[in-house]
Design an enzyme around this catalytic site. Structure first.
Site, PDB file in Angstrom:
ATOM      1  N   ARG A  85       1.037  -1.358  -0.043  1.00  0.00           N
ATOM      2  CA  ARG A  85       0.090  -0.071  -0.108  1.00  0.00           C
ATOM      3  C   ARG A  85       0.867   1.356   0.119  1.00  0.00           C
ATOM      4  NH1 ARG A  85      -5.652  -0.773  -0.765  1.00  0.00           N
ATOM      5  NH2 ARG A  85      -5.822   1.498  -0.052  1.00  0.00           N
ATOM      6  N   ARG A 102       1.531   5.241  -7.707  1.00  0.00           N
ATOM      7  CA  ARG A 102       0.243   6.046  -8.284  1.00  0.00           C
ATOM      8  C   ARG A 102       0.614   7.284  -8.817  1.00  0.00           C
ATOM      9  NH1 ARG A 102      -4.266   2.922  -4.457  1.00  0.00           N
ATOM     10  NH2 ARG A 102      -5.094   1.603  -6.068  1.00  0.00           N
ATOM     11  N   ASN A 112      -5.893   4.179 -11.767  1.00  0.00           N
ATOM     12  CA  ASN A 112      -4.911   4.385 -10.812  1.00  0.00           C
ATOM     13  C   ASN A 112      -3.695   3.255 -10.849  1.00  0.00           C
ATOM     14  OD1 ASN A 112      -6.425   2.423  -9.508  1.00  0.00           O
ATOM     15  ND2 ASN A 112      -6.548   3.869  -7.744  1.00  0.00           N
ATOM     16  N   GLU A 126      -8.442 -12.475  -1.688  1.00  0.00           N
ATOM     17  CA  GLU A 126      -8.292 -11.917  -3.057  1.00  0.00           C
ATOM     18  C   GLU A 126      -7.237 -12.914  -3.666  1.00  0.00           C
ATOM     19  OE1 GLU A 126      -8.998  -7.270  -2.660  1.00  0.00           O
ATOM     20  OE2 GLU A 126      -6.999  -7.874  -3.087  1.00  0.00           O
TER      21      GLU A 126
END
Ligand code: IDP
Ligand code: MG
Length: 135
Positions: A85, A102, A112, A126
């Site tokens: 992140r 980003r 993005n 996920e």
């Protein structure tokens, strides 16, 4: 070692940024433990982003993420979820630090360029979504 799920999104694949993004992943000491490329159907995209179904941008998000080829990676590193992140930067590239992916590559808050799971439990869900059948 913690795992997270990363996606190089269609806007980045289209602009031939896969190599530079994978290079950044390796330069930042993530191990790539799985990788696949695919194009999501609208139905698969709707399922993947279902937690956003009430948001005003949901339909457009689903259309975008299924608009082209994506690269999906399982990344391994200590504290991988938070570290990835951090390397991506926040959702809105205008608010992202200069060195984040980003800020460097995103077109706007929607296009993005990269995805990252937001918690270890999301990462696990996920990873299962994209790689479950291969375990
Ligand atoms: P994240 O990808 O940083 O975790 P989320 O809030 O989970 O951000 O949103 C998922 C994706 O939905 C974002 O990466 C982006 O592509 C898109 N998105 C988020 N907020 C907006 C918005 O306000 N307008 C348009 N698209 C958005
Ligand atoms: Mg998210």
């Amino acid at each position: 070692m913690e795992q997270t799920l990363a996606i190089i999104k269609p806007d980045a694949v289209r602009r031939q940024l896969v190599g530079v993004i994978i290079s950044e992943i390796e330069m930042n000491q993530f191990a790539i433990s799985a990788i696949r490329t695919l194009r999501l159907s609208l139905g698969q995209a709707a399922q993947f982003y279902k937690q956003h179904r009430e948001k005003p941008f949901y339909d457009s998000l689903v259309a975008y993420i299924s608009s082209g080829q994506i690269f999906v990676l399982v990344l391994e590193k200590e504290n991988a979820v938070q570290e990835w992140r951090g390397l991506m930067g926040p959702t809105d590239p205008a608010k992202a630090g200069l060195l984040t992916l980003r800020r460097r590559f995103a077109i706007d808050i929607q296009l993005n360029s990269v995805h990252g799971a937001d918690s270890p439990s999301t990462a696990s869900r996920e990873i299962d979504f994209f790689f479950g059948e291969r375990k």
